[in-house]
Design a protein around this motif. Structure first.
Motif, PDB file in Angstrom:
ATOM      1  N   ARG A 191      -5.221   2.588  -1.521  1.00  0.00           N
ATOM      2  CA  ARG A 191      -5.297   2.707  -0.256  1.00  0.00           C
ATOM      3  C   ARG A 191      -6.821   2.677   0.082  1.00  0.00           C
ATOM      4  N   ASP A 230      -1.784   7.552   6.511  1.00  0.00           N
ATOM      5  CA  ASP A 230      -1.925   7.126   4.964  1.00  0.00           C
ATOM      6  C   ASP A 230      -2.341   6.054   4.506  1.00  0.00           C
ATOM      7  N   SER A 231      -2.527   4.790   5.433  1.00  0.00           N
ATOM      8  CA  SER A 231      -2.992   3.602   4.965  1.00  0.00           C
ATOM      9  C   SER A 231      -4.471   3.646   4.848  1.00  0.00           C
ATOM     10  N   LEU A 232      -5.126   4.646   5.549  1.00  0.00           N
ATOM     11  CA  LEU A 232      -6.642   4.769   5.418  1.00  0.00           C
ATOM     12  C   LEU A 232      -6.784   6.020   4.189  1.00  0.00           C
ATOM     13  N   GLY A 233      -5.939   6.202   3.605  1.00  0.00           N
ATOM     14  CA  GLY A 233      -6.088   7.022   2.300  1.00  0.00           C
ATOM     15  C   GLY A 233      -6.292   8.354   2.432  1.00  0.00           C
ATOM     16  N   LEU A 234      -6.250   8.932   3.566  1.00  0.00           N
ATOM     17  CA  LEU A 234      -6.316  10.276   3.863  1.00  0.00           C
ATOM     18  C   LEU A 234      -5.451  11.028   2.774  1.00  0.00           C
ATOM     19  N   GLU A 245      -3.518   6.902  -3.646  1.00  0.00           N
ATOM     20  CA  GLU A 245      -5.039   7.087  -3.053  1.00  0.00           C
ATOM     21  C   GLU A 245      -6.193   6.305  -3.389  1.00  0.00           C
ATOM     22  N   CYS A 295      -6.310  -1.982   3.182  1.00  0.00           N
ATOM     23  CA  CYS A 295      -6.308  -1.294   4.645  1.00  0.00           C
ATOM     24  C   CYS A 295      -5.271  -2.045   5.584  1.00  0.00           C
ATOM     25  N   ASN A 328       0.739  -1.155   0.076  1.00  0.00           N
ATOM     26  CA  ASN A 328       0.031  -0.087   0.004  1.00  0.00           C
ATOM     27  C   ASN A 328       1.057   1.180  -0.084  1.00  0.00           C
TER      28      ASN A 328
END
Lengths: 254, 363
Positions: free
Chosen positions: A88, B263-267, A85, A92, A60
């Motif tokens: 991601r 980051d890993s949550l895509g924020l 993005e 998770c 990721n």
């Protein structure tokens, strides 16, 4: 072998080809090739420093690779921020040290990313959050802060936080290594349940019982390389490589 | 139980007995301790006693200078005679209500801002409207108010304007600088590093001097920028450079796991910073941030070197008045008290804020 058949006609969700990574001069990952089918459950083990965490963190893009290709859900991971993005949103990660946000309540921890990344309305995000908190059996703690929970509870919250993003793939980076022994089971139970529901999981762990129970495939890494991979029965009962044998004798020996 | 507790805490004359015991245990336990204690008590007695007899016992509280002719203590009639000048400086006396309203608005705004329930996205908007209002109330020229040029603004009014506007603009600028310094974009990073190091590397006096003397040399002839504005900008950039380093320290103290989880949550970067990193980092650096604000407040007194007339300068002017010259100490003590009140209040507020935020998230 039925397990193999189960996955035979599934499509690949992660394809890693000839991936290499260096930290300065140090070659941490060497020629990694990995193909993960949808719904496949993979356990990755190996001695510390073998690069197993680094490898899943490349999936990721928490770490960048220097050579080779990583394709997740058909999206190539590279310098392209939009791609990162996108990936991601689907992938998770659950961390060794939980990494919950200490200044937010449990509920806020769970709703933040769905509201800002997936643009869900607050009501919907909270409903989803409560659903997953109930699933990890911790709904009554929703309004507490992470610092008020035990390690096992925090890790279950972290898993619920990931689930709220409705991910296609979940990466577990030693999820039970920082827990007291009596709390490991409650976290593993949640992971087993997830596995039984068909989640694609890559899990770095030393919990060999978990590997035997749920894994479709066990991967052994050493010195930045994938040394051996097999389905769990074969892997544990009939390891081929000497380094695998040594490792297994060390962790199963006592 | 009752007998034990009675023995431990005798009800009768407990306070006196306990204080005797405390003194015996802590002040007079050994001959050396006794000696040190006696010397300290003697010194404190002399200093505090002298202060009290000067400031209260032998002092005169009657307005007018004549009342002070015979006394040996402080002449607080000085404050009565000069307080308007100390508050409003050289502002035209007929218009004193305007700086008074400005002081009320600025202190009122600060008090409201200290209440966390007002910490919404509207707060900056309210402040900007407030600043515009304060500017026009002081400068005039609208709604029939007589124009008063900024050179005449003075006293506590000027000190508060410089400090509050300074804090309100230095903090966001510092945040941008701190983020920029940690940026991965080389150009942004270089600009921020140079800015911070240049302004942190020179004294505030020289920044103010450059703003007032050198800056006009670079402007085309005929163009002039108000000297108060120049001083204000000087204060803002100087304090922002310091504050940026305070904020950066806070951001560095946040564990990398927090960045990774975000980051890993895509924020996105701004979501990560705004929702995860800064709320934690800024909370960590409340004490040094408030220190910077306090020093900003006091450093506004340096604008006197470029001819502005703040609280300290007004005091100095007032003591130069031959009528009151013998009583300059009273003037300085009075404004020291004003500075102290503001700074002590800020310091207590920082403690309160720190504690109340910590309490919210721990056991």
């Amino acid at each position: 072998m039925t397990e193999q058949n189960r996955l035979a006609d599934r499509e690949s969700v992660i394809q890693v080809t000839n991936m290499n990574k260096w930290y300065g001069d140090f070659h941490v990952l060497r020629d990694i090739n990995l193909d993960v089918k949808q719904g496949e459950r993979i356990v990755i083990c190996g001695p510390s420093g073998s690069g197993k965490s680094t490898m899943i963190r490349c999936l990721n893009r928490l770490e960048e690779h220097q050579e080779g290709n990583i394709i997740v859900n058909g999206i190539e991971l590279g310098d392209n921020v939009k791609n990162i993005e996108e990936v991601r949103k689907d992938v998770c990660m659950v961390f060794q040290h939980f990494n919950l946000f200490p200044h937010l309540t449990v509920l806020e921890n769970l709703t933040l990313a769905p509201m800002f990344v997936l643009k869900q309305p607050k009501k919907e995000a909270e409903a989803t959050a409560m659903k997953y908190l109930e699933r990890v059996k911790i709904a009554e703690q929703a309004l507490k802060y992470p610092g008020q929970l035990s390690g096992g509870q925090q890790q279950r919250v972290a898993i619920a936080r990931s689930l709220c993003m409705n991910p296609k793939i979940m990466l577990f980076d030693e999820p039970t290594s920082a827990l007291d022994p009596e709390m490991i089971k409650e976290v593993l139970d949640v992971m087993v349940e997830l596995a039984s529901e068909g989640m694609t999981m890559l899990c770095v762990t030393h919990e060999m019982g978990f590997a035997k129970k749920v894994a479709d495939r066990v991967i052994f890494m050493d010195a930045g390389q994938i040394i051996e991979q097999n389905e769990p029965n074969e892997f544990f009962n009939n390891p081929q490589n000497d380094r695998t044998k040594l490792f297994l004798s060390q962790i199963l020996g006592h | 139980m009752t007998t034990i507790s009675e023995r431990l805490m005798p009800v009768q004359s407990s306070v006196t007995k306990r204080s005797w015991r405390w003194m015996r245990d802590n002040l007079f336990s050994t001959p050396l301790n006794t000696l040190i204690s006696l010397v300290c008590i003697y010194i404190i007695w002399n200093v505090v006693g002298g202060l009290i007899s000067w400031a209260i016992v032998n002092a005169s509280f009657i307005p007018g200078k004549d009342a002070c002719a015979e006394i040996t203590g402080a002449c607080w009639g000085y404050v009565h005679a000069n307080w308007r000048f100390l508050m409003f400086g050289t502002f035209p006396p007929a218009e004193y209500w305007r700086p008074f309203v400005a002081i009320m608005m600025l202190t009122g705004g600060m008090l409201l801002t200290m209440n966390r329930t007002f910490w919404t996205k509207w707060l900056p908007v309210v402040w900007i409207i407030g600043f515009i209002a304060v500017y026009y109330i002081l400068a005039g020229g609208v709604f029939g108010l007589t124009p008063v040029r900024t050179g005449l603004w003075g006293g506590l009014t000027l000190t508060l304007v410089l400090a509050v506007v300074g804090i309100a603009f230095a903090a966001p600028l510092a945040l941008i600088l701190a983020l920029g310094r940690r940026s991965e974009m080389p150009l942004v990073k270089v600009i921020c590093v140079v800015f911070i190091e240049v302004f942190r590397g020179v004294p505030l006096i020289s920044v103010l001097f450059m703003a007032s003397v050198m800056f006009p040399l670079f402007l085309p002839t005929g163009v002039s920028v108000d000297v108060l504005l120049r001083a204000q900008v000087g204060i803002i950039v100087f304090q922002a450079a310091y504050l940026a380093e305070v904020f950066r320290g806070g951001m560095q103290a946040i564990p990398s796991g927090q960045y990774e989880a975000a980051d890993s949550l895509g924020l996105t970067y701004w979501q990560k910073m705004g929702k995860i990193i800064l709320p934690q980092a800024l909370r960590l650096v409340i004490p040094p941030t408030m220190s910077t604000f306090i020093s900003l407040f006091k450093d506004t007194s340096l604008v006197v070197i470029i001819g502005l007339f703040d609280l300290l300068a007004a005091t100095r002017a007032a003591v130069n008045n031959p009528e009151w010259r013998p009583h300059y100490i009273e003037g300085y003590v009075f404004i020291a008290l004003i500075y102290f009140c503001f700074c002590f209040f800020m310091s207590r507020y920082s403690l309160y804020l720190d504690r109340s935020l910590k309490k919210a998230t721990s056991h």
